[in-house]
Write a protein that holds these residues in place. Structure first.
Motif, PDB file in Angstrom:
ATOM      1  N   ARG A  47       0.827  -1.201   0.000  1.00  0.00           N
ATOM      2  CA  ARG A  47       0.000   0.000   0.000  1.00  0.00           C
ATOM      3  C   ARG A  47       0.870   1.264   0.000  1.00  0.00           C
ATOM      4  NH1 ARG A  47      -1.887   2.945   4.521  1.00  0.00           N
ATOM      5  NH2 ARG A  47      -3.765   4.182   4.108  1.00  0.00           N
ATOM      6  N   TYR A  66       3.785   2.991  13.352  1.00  0.00           N
ATOM      7  CA  TYR A  66       5.034   2.535  12.729  1.00  0.00           C
ATOM      8  C   TYR A  66       5.992   2.023  13.808  1.00  0.00           C
ATOM      9  CZ  TYR A  66       3.686   4.873   8.344  1.00  0.00           C
ATOM     10  OH  TYR A  66       3.051   5.261   7.202  1.00  0.00           O
ATOM     11  N   TYR A 117       6.942  10.193  11.628  1.00  0.00           N
ATOM     12  CA  TYR A 117       6.713   9.372  12.819  1.00  0.00           C
ATOM     13  C   TYR A 117       5.227   9.142  13.073  1.00  0.00           C
ATOM     14  CZ  TYR A 117       6.224   7.790  17.572  1.00  0.00           C
ATOM     15  OH  TYR A 117       5.853   7.049  18.677  1.00  0.00           O
ATOM     16  N   LEU A 118       4.884   7.872  13.236  1.00  0.00           N
ATOM     17  CA  LEU A 118       3.539   7.520  13.681  1.00  0.00           C
ATOM     18  C   LEU A 118       3.718   6.454  14.748  1.00  0.00           C
ATOM     19  CD1 LEU A 118       1.451   6.983  10.402  1.00  0.00           C
ATOM     20  CD2 LEU A 118       1.564   9.020  11.806  1.00  0.00           C
ATOM     21  N   TRP A 120       3.951   7.052  -1.830  1.00  0.00           N
ATOM     22  CA  TRP A 120       4.560   7.748  -0.692  1.00  0.00           C
ATOM     23  C   TRP A 120       6.071   7.591  -0.640  1.00  0.00           C
ATOM     24  CZ3 TRP A 120       0.319   6.072   3.368  1.00  0.00           C
ATOM     25  CH2 TRP A 120      -0.848   6.773   3.087  1.00  0.00           C
ATOM     26  N   VAL A 125       4.909  19.874   2.241  1.00  0.00           N
ATOM     27  CA  VAL A 125       3.780  20.363   3.034  1.00  0.00           C
ATOM     28  C   VAL A 125       3.701  19.620   4.367  1.00  0.00           C
ATOM     29  CG1 VAL A 125       1.270  20.534   3.109  1.00  0.00           C
ATOM     30  CG2 VAL A 125       2.480  21.078   1.007  1.00  0.00           C
ATOM     31  N   ARG A 126       3.887  18.311   4.298  1.00  0.00           N
ATOM     32  CA  ARG A 126       3.812  17.509   5.518  1.00  0.00           C
ATOM     33  C   ARG A 126       4.932  17.866   6.488  1.00  0.00           C
ATOM     34  NH1 ARG A 126       1.914  12.212   6.945  1.00  0.00           N
ATOM     35  NH2 ARG A 126       3.190  11.268   8.546  1.00  0.00           N
ATOM     36  N   ILE A 154      -6.429   7.499   9.716  1.00  0.00           N
ATOM     37  CA  ILE A 154      -5.319   6.807  10.366  1.00  0.00           C
ATOM     38  C   ILE A 154      -4.912   5.544   9.622  1.00  0.00           C
ATOM     39  CG2 ILE A 154      -5.546   7.809  12.651  1.00  0.00           C
ATOM     40  CD1 ILE A 154      -7.312   5.610  13.473  1.00  0.00           C
ATOM     41  N   GLY A 155      -5.280   5.492   8.335  1.00  0.00           N
ATOM     42  CA  GLY A 155      -4.742   4.457   7.457  1.00  0.00           C
ATOM     43  C   GLY A 155      -4.991   3.044   7.931  1.00  0.00           C
ATOM     44  N   VAL A 156      -3.925   2.233   7.980  1.00  0.00           N
ATOM     45  CA  VAL A 156      -4.081   0.815   8.280  1.00  0.00           C
ATOM     46  C   VAL A 156      -4.112   0.524   9.788  1.00  0.00           C
ATOM     47  CG1 VAL A 156      -3.046  -0.050   6.154  1.00  0.00           C
ATOM     48  CG2 VAL A 156      -1.586   0.474   8.110  1.00  0.00           C
ATOM     49  N   THR A 212       7.040  10.709  -2.463  1.00  0.00           N
ATOM     50  CA  THR A 212       6.743  11.977  -1.783  1.00  0.00           C
ATOM     51  C   THR A 212       7.451  12.100  -0.440  1.00  0.00           C
ATOM     52  OG1 THR A 212       4.743  11.067  -0.779  1.00  0.00           O
ATOM     53  CG2 THR A 212       4.482  12.235  -2.871  1.00  0.00           C
ATOM     54  N   GLN A 213       7.732  10.967   0.220  1.00  0.00           N
ATOM     55  CA  GLN A 213       8.315  11.074   1.547  1.00  0.00           C
ATOM     56  C   GLN A 213       9.793  10.740   1.638  1.00  0.00           C
ATOM     57  OE1 GLN A 213       4.198   9.661   2.978  1.00  0.00           O
ATOM     58  NE2 GLN A 213       5.462   9.645   4.818  1.00  0.00           N
TER      59      GLN A 213
END
Lengths: 360, 458
Positions: B37, B117, B113-114, B43, B374-375, B253-255, B46-47
């Motif tokens: 995903r 993760y 950071y999440l 991502w 932006v993030r 919050i995604g997965v 982009t990340q």
């Protein structure tokens, strides 16, 4: 022990719920707010009317230019300038809404990129074989290319003596005209999609609207004022970066841009200023009356500061006695960002990125 | 009431391997899905490819992205190793490689950071050490003597412990006045969904925000205990599904909700997992179990025991490290990460940076979008350590650069970097967060309390 503590928490939360119930009762005079109604108001009373007005004015620009091209005299050029200016003024409204059909065709950058590269424009005219849709020509098209073509000191003679010069202007206008028609057509189908997209994800119309509203304000602050007065250049002014430098209407454009943003904020209608539902109403609904009042007052102060110059922006930049006044204007613009981008957006719970988030 | 705490019991008591096998398959499938995903969503680009600057973790700033499209490599390796984990092939290597790639990617930029993760990193780390490949795996097809019917209690217990840590600390984190007394940030987040048919109006009621704040806190604090009890477990799992589905529907919050819904099955009974595993085995015509001579109870290994105790201790202590810092935790964010503070606050910031020429006193206002995505800008504007890192980066960017117009030219030498930062926390009006008076480029980036932050005014 476990069951006891569970019981306690249940008891507490029930108690809390009942104590809040009274509060809800007090708030009942505030009607439930509906984002869908706000979007509908914005699209039908601001976006579509300004788009239609813009389209009419661009058509007039096109036809007046055809007349001028056939009979290149000074009176006809004045007529062209009039429509150029009026459409550029209306553009200050449209450029807020850089989503949907406007974003899809890159209309914002094609229409009002500045400063333009005048050498590139002259090269294109003398060498021919240019492609105005190419990215390299973004700074050789749009309103600011026309600003140069119509208002430089040799404009009229160039039009009279150089058919390539006139053709170039003609093609710039043609491109603007065609793209305007595309956006008008695009909006007639996009409107319903816009009205219904009320979610909080960063791709919902509501979020895009909030984010683009902020971006447009910041763009006005940075590009219309900050960069020309040297805010990104150790205070060393850059008159080359002034918007609509040759016609000298940059303050008028800034004023209209701020007025468009302030009116959109309130949700009032384009031109008639009839009251409607906007961000202002949403903030009031959320109990942020203070913030709403601050934002409205501050918009007025900015407008006031913008109107305080009886000269062009370039003249003000070159006049050392105006430096403080320009800095003051910039400061007011700068201070406003925190109210709309931080306080307002924070209150709405809008997201600016689309990646996963767990809220920290 | 029996004590359901699995950590008080003998670490080496022998239990059925079935829950561990099922967990390997389920969690491996989640890893596989989320890696695919992540790539699919674009991502990686982009990340990890587009940004010009990365916010490294203190002590790990040497962790850098691979050049250009090579950044896809760790993600592709993750997909392959996750697949290997599911089918149990080269299990120990696969888990180790996945852990390495995943953690490497996470260490590159803290703006990504999440908590979930971090959770994945820890879970995969733990999976390296447990024998989750010793049944129904390619590994035991290749080497049948590896096959086991029983495992030590800690092999499953440590995974349950990690799950419990997530829930209970997320609950403890909610025990604060904004959450419980103001129902913030839920009040903001819920009203934003007022257009949802049927329940929309309910979501803009204050009572709903309070109910969900208290309910969420209660859920996080106690759900593990209900999951541990055989009697309450079915009901608790329905609540788990309901709770995470609600968060999935309302928040981006995604997965994470799916990770929790599926990982929570680790709490199910041996009987449940054995039935499921038998069903799977019959689908794949797996040979019936060959009686095993090697299944004798292993000796209690004191090294393993010590390692477990240390790990458990660290996991419990880390979320509490914030008590070492003065001031408001949500404001200063000192000791905030790695503490399961999930969906806990709504922080909005505006950070304007200025480069100041010491000789002339002239300044440059920085356009953050020239350097940050932006993030990244969004994350940086509310987090002090990132503000400091960015200031130091700006110093290196601007030092020695020349600025000019038609009349003057100035070259910056050792410029100051100032920032004016405003932050709005949980629906309050924005307050000054960092004052322009500090030269951020001269401040040290360390774990000490940051006294250059303006105090939170309430």
């Amino acid at each position: 022990m476990l069951y006891k503590s569970i019981g306690l928490v249940v008891l507490l939360s029930t108690g809390l719920l009942f104590s809040c119930k009274d509060k809800v009762g007090v708030d009942d005079d505030v009607t439930d707010f509906d984002k869908a109604e706000m979007l509908e108001n914005v699209s039908s009373n601001i976006i579509v009317p300004s788009l239609n007005a813009f389209s009419t004015e661009v058509s007039d620009l096109k036809s007046s230019f055809e007349t001028f091209k056939a009979t290149p005299n000074s009176a006809n050029l004045e007529e062209v300038k009039l429509h150029w200016k009026e459409s550029y003024i209306i553009w200050q409204w449209l450029k807020i809404f850089d989503f949907g059909p406007i974003r899809d065709i890159g209309f914002k950058s094609a229409t009002a990129t500045y400063p333009v590269d005048t050498a590139k424009i002259e090269d294109n005219i003398s060498n021919g074989g240019y492609n105005l849709s190419s990215v390299v020509n973004l700074d050789a098209i749009g309103f600011n290319a026309l600003d140069y073509l119509f208002y430089n000191s040799n404009s009229l003679t160039s039009f009279q003596n150089n058919s390539d010069y006139a053709d170039y202007a003609s093609e710039v206008i043609e491109k603007l005209y065609n793209e305007t028609q595309n956006v008008v057509n695009g909006w007639s189908t996009y409107e319903s999609e816009f009205n219904e997209s009320t979610g909080t994800s960063s791709t919902s119309a509501f979020s895009e609207f909030v984010n683009e509203f902020n971006r447009d304000f910041e763009l006005a602050k940075t590009a219309k004022v900050g960069i020309p007065i040297g805010k990104a250049n150790l205070g060393l002014a850059n008159p080359d970066y002034v918007e609509a430098r040759y016609s000298g209407i940059s303050f008028e454009l800034l004023e209209e841009s701020i007025r468009a943003l302030a009116t959109t904020y309130k949700g009032n209608s384009y031109r008639t200023d009839a009251a409607g539902i906007g961000f202002s109403d949403y903030l009031v609904h959320l109990g942020k009356d203070d913030l709403d009042q601050t934002i409205k007052d501050r918009f007025e102060i900015i407008l006031d500061k913008t109107q305080g110059f009886s000269m062009t922006l370039e003249e003000a930049i070159n006049d050392p006695s105006k430096t403080d006044q320009l800095d003051e204007l910039y400061l007011k613009l700068q201070e406003h960002v925190v109210y709309i981008k931080t306080d307002m957006t924070g209150a709405f719970g809008v997201l600016i990125t689309y990646q996963d988030n767990d809220g920290d | 009431m029996t004590k359901g705490n699995p950590f008080k019991i003998d670490f080496f008591k022998q239990e059925s391997i079935a829950p561990l096998i099922m967990f390997r398959i389920i969690f491996g499938a989640i890893l596989l899905f989320s890696s695919v995903r992540f790539i699919y969503k674009g991502w990686v680009t982009t990340q990890y490819i587009e940004p010009q600057f990365y916010f490294g973790y203190l002590g790990f700033e040497w962790v850098k992205p691979l050049p250009g499209n090579w950044m896809f490599l760790p993600f592709v390796i993750m997909v392959i190793s996750a697949l290997f984990i599911v089918i149990g092939l080269f299990y120990r290597y696969s888990t180790f490689v996945y852990f390495l790639c995943f953690t490497y990617v996470e260490l590159i930029d803290k703006s990504n950071y999440l908590n979930h993760y971090y959770f994945v990193s820890l879970m995969v780390f733990l999976l390296i050490f447990v024998p989750a490949n010793r049944d129904f795996s390619i590994d035991v097809l290749r080497r049948p003597h590896l096959r086991r019917k029983l495992v030590s209690a800690w092999h499953i217990g440590i995974l349950k412990f990690q799950m419990a840590v997530v829930y209970i600390f997320a609950g403890i984190a909610k025990l604060n006045s904004d959450w419980l007394l103001e129902a913030q940030p839920l009040k903001i987040w819920l009203q934003a969904h007022h257009q949802i048919p049927l329940i929309g109006n309910l979501l803009q009621e204050e009572a709903t925000a309070y109910l969900l704040s208290w309910g969420g806190c209660f859920y996080d604090l106690f759900i593990v205990f209900f999951l541990l009890q055989r009697k309450t477990r079915p009901f608790a799992y329905i609540v788990v599904i309901f709770f995470h589905l609600v968060t999935w529907l309302l928040f981006p919050i995604g997965v994470f909700p799916w990770v929790m819904i599926f990982s929570t099955t680790i709490f199910f009974s041996v009987k449940f997992h054995r039935t499921l595993l038998l069903a799977l085995k019959s689908i794949f015509k797996w040979p019936a179990y060959v009686p095993d001579k090697i299944d004798a109870k292993p000796k209690a290994n004191s090294f393993v025991k010590l390692a477990l105790v240390i790990y458990i201790f660290i996991q419990i202590v880390i979320p509490f490290r914030y008590v070492l810092y003065p001031g408001n935790l949500f404001w200063n964010e000192e000791g905030f990460r790695f503490s399961w503070r999930v969906m806990l606050m709504h922080k909005e910031g505006l950070a304007t940076f200025y480069i100041k020429d010491k000789a002339t006193g002239r300044t440059i206002e920085v356009d953050n979008s020239d350097y940050l995505t932006v993030r990244q800008e969004d994350q940086m504007a509310t987090q002090p350590d990132m503000i400091l890192q960015y200031a130091k980066f700006l110093k290196s960017e601007f030092d020695g650069k020349t600025f000019s117009n038609s009349t003057k030219s100035i070259t910056l030498r050792d410029p100051e970097v100032n920032a004016e930062v405003f932050v709005a926390l949980n629906g309050r009006r924005a307050q000054l967060f960092v004052d322009k008076k500090h030269d951020l480029s001269t401040l040290n980036y360390n774990l000490k309390h940051r006294n250059w932050l303006e105090p939170f005014e309430k």
